[in-house]
Design a protein around this motif. Structure first.
Motif, PDB file in Angstrom:
ATOM      1  N   ALA A 295       0.815  -1.218   0.000  1.00  0.00           N
ATOM      2  CA  ALA A 295       0.000   0.000   0.000  1.00  0.00           C
ATOM      3  C   ALA A 295       0.849   1.269   0.000  1.00  0.00           C
ATOM      4  O   ALA A 295       0.400   2.324  -0.439  1.00  0.00           O
ATOM      5  CB  ALA A 295      -0.940   0.009   1.204  1.00  0.00           C
ATOM      6  N   GLY A 296       2.053   1.188   0.546  1.00  0.00           N
ATOM      7  CA  GLY A 296       2.902   2.369   0.589  1.00  0.00           C
ATOM      8  C   GLY A 296       2.523   3.354   1.677  1.00  0.00           C
ATOM      9  O   GLY A 296       3.020   4.486   1.711  1.00  0.00           O
ATOM     10  N   GLN A 297       1.595   2.956   2.559  1.00  0.00           N
ATOM     11  CA  GLN A 297       1.215   3.782   3.697  1.00  0.00           C
ATOM     12  C   GLN A 297       0.674   2.858   4.782  1.00  0.00           C
ATOM     13  O   GLN A 297       0.444   1.676   4.550  1.00  0.00           O
ATOM     14  CB  GLN A 297       0.159   4.812   3.287  1.00  0.00           C
ATOM     15  CG  GLN A 297      -1.114   4.222   2.734  1.00  0.00           C
ATOM     16  CD  GLN A 297      -2.089   5.272   2.214  1.00  0.00           C
ATOM     17  OE1 GLN A 297      -2.930   4.993   1.399  1.00  0.00           O
ATOM     18  NE2 GLN A 297      -1.983   6.502   2.676  1.00  0.00           N
ATOM     19  N   ALA A 298       0.503   3.396   5.964  1.00  0.00           N
ATOM     20  CA  ALA A 298      -0.030   2.598   7.066  1.00  0.00           C
ATOM     21  C   ALA A 298      -1.428   2.104   6.723  1.00  0.00           C
ATOM     22  O   ALA A 298      -2.201   2.805   6.064  1.00  0.00           O
ATOM     23  CB  ALA A 298      -0.060   3.437   8.336  1.00  0.00           C
ATOM     24  N   VAL A 299      -1.760   0.895   7.171  1.00  0.00           N
ATOM     25  CA  VAL A 299      -3.043   0.279   6.833  1.00  0.00           C
ATOM     26  C   VAL A 299      -3.730  -0.243   8.089  1.00  0.00           C
ATOM     27  O   VAL A 299      -3.108  -0.922   8.914  1.00  0.00           O
ATOM     28  CB  VAL A 299      -2.852  -0.897   5.841  1.00  0.00           C
ATOM     29  CG1 VAL A 299      -4.201  -1.564   5.545  1.00  0.00           C
ATOM     30  CG2 VAL A 299      -2.182  -0.441   4.554  1.00  0.00           C
ATOM     31  N   ASP A 300      -5.017   0.078   8.208  1.00  0.00           N
ATOM     32  CA  ASP A 300      -5.880  -0.512   9.237  1.00  0.00           C
ATOM     33  C   ASP A 300      -6.951  -1.338   8.539  1.00  0.00           C
ATOM     34  O   ASP A 300      -7.713  -0.801   7.723  1.00  0.00           O
ATOM     35  CB  ASP A 300      -6.560   0.579  10.080  1.00  0.00           C
ATOM     36  CG  ASP A 300      -5.614   1.237  11.055  1.00  0.00           C
ATOM     37  OD1 ASP A 300      -4.693   0.559  11.549  1.00  0.00           O
ATOM     38  OD2 ASP A 300      -5.785   2.451  11.319  1.00  0.00           O
ATOM     39  N   VAL A 301      -7.006  -2.626   8.845  1.00  0.00           N
ATOM     40  CA  VAL A 301      -8.024  -3.521   8.309  1.00  0.00           C
ATOM     41  C   VAL A 301      -9.088  -3.713   9.383  1.00  0.00           C
ATOM     42  O   VAL A 301      -8.786  -4.182  10.480  1.00  0.00           O
ATOM     43  CB  VAL A 301      -7.421  -4.882   7.919  1.00  0.00           C
ATOM     44  CG1 VAL A 301      -8.520  -5.862   7.503  1.00  0.00           C
ATOM     45  CG2 VAL A 301      -6.386  -4.714   6.810  1.00  0.00           C
TER      46      VAL A 301
END
Length: 312
Positions: A138-144
């Motif tokens: 994603a190239g950025q922080a991710v919250d699923v």
């Protein structure tokens, strides 16, 4: 080369997991025409809460274009079989969904479209696969955001990918990172898919290896690293795998040859990214949203989400 994540945060919602939870967890709320809209109101309320708490710059409501893909069923016919109401040749089977919830799903979609919030699906794939693809690279922080433990396989501290697990409720969600998984299950995030394959999951029609529960699955993975290592140890007469687990693994050979592919989420679908997932600061269609809010008695949750988007 600089590989640090780009600014901003991407939030990926397991949409069906959330609207099912809203439907079953909230009292009935009737619109003027008598339609129950508790799931719609709950879904909008969840969005407002999560955006306010985490202030993502990008957000996608990930959608099940096919909740039971044929390619998974061909590998493992029991996959979600208990949820099928009507088998459909050449198209997704009809899932068991309560009528009052089924009537609300198109309304949820209309409301999301009026807000301009990205809804992303892929033909022949589940929302889990959409989430897996968008979370990877994603190239950025991710919250699923999900109530599905299978998505723990995506957790990656180095890439700043975590799961906001809503198993106990959206407002009581748990932040799942590598240490959380190790403490809870005794395996790493990269081992979680193999762990789930061994343990099985009745809710998804995954039988698991007969006689292998969570504790044994974790112990085997701790000793042999991954499923391939466990299968190899079972086939090697000189390995130190005990007779009991060895026999169980051998007897489950057919299952173990296909289940890992069923359990693993896709990570390489052709999906929109970047600006296409930018979270709007204002509704894309204010008049349409106002009409939906009036028709379906959504005034309070819609107003709250509008305010959260404006002020984040």
């Amino acid at each position: 080369m600089d590989t640090s994540p780009a600014p901003g945060r991407l939030m990926l919602l397991d949409t069906a997991s959330m609207y099912f939870r809203a439907f079953f967890g909230a009292p009935e709320v009737l619109a003027a025409d008598g339609t129950n809209v508790n799931a719609v109101r709950g879904m909008v309320g969840y969005l407002a809460y999560l955006v306010e708490q985490y202030r993502p710059t990008h957000l996608a409501c990930c959608w099940d274009e096919d909740w039971r893909p044929e390619w998974r069923v061909e590998l493992l016919p029991t996959y979600k079989a208990h949820r099928v109401v009507v088998p459909v040749a050449g198209a997704p089977d009809v899932e068991e969904v309560p009528d009052p919830l089924e009537a609300q799903v198109p309304i949820i979609r209309e409301v999301l479209d009026a807000f301009g919030i990205a809804v992303v699906g892929a033909p022949g794939y589940e929302a889990d696969d959409v989430i897996g693809t968008l979370a990877t690279g994603a190239g950025q922080a991710v919250d699923v955001v999900t109530g599905d433990r299978d998505l723990f396989q995506l957790v990656d501290d180095a890439a700043d990918v975590r799961v906001l697990y809503i198993g106990k409720g959206v407002s009581k969600h748990e932040r799942v990172d590598e240490s959380w998984i190790v403490e809870k299950y005794g395996v790493s995030a990269r081992q979680y898919a193999d762990f789930a394959t061994l343990r099985g999951d009745a809710s998804d029609g995954l039988p698991g290896v007969k006689g292998v529960g969570e504790k044994t699955a974790a112990t085997l993975l701790q000793r042999f690293g991954d499923l391939d290592g466990i299968v190899a140890a079972a086939a090697d007469p000189d390995s130190d795998l005990a007779p009991g687990p060895r026999l169980k693994i051998k007897e489950a050979a057919d299952y173990l040859s296909v289940a890992p592919t069923v359990v693993a989420v896709a990570r390489d679908l052709d999906l929109p990214r970047g600006d296409a997932l930018a979270l709007p600061a204002a509704p894309a269609d204010p008049e349409g949203l106002a009409a939906l809010a009036e028709r379906w008695s959504l005034g309070s949750p819609v107003e709250r989400l509008v305010g959260v988007l404006e002020n984040r």
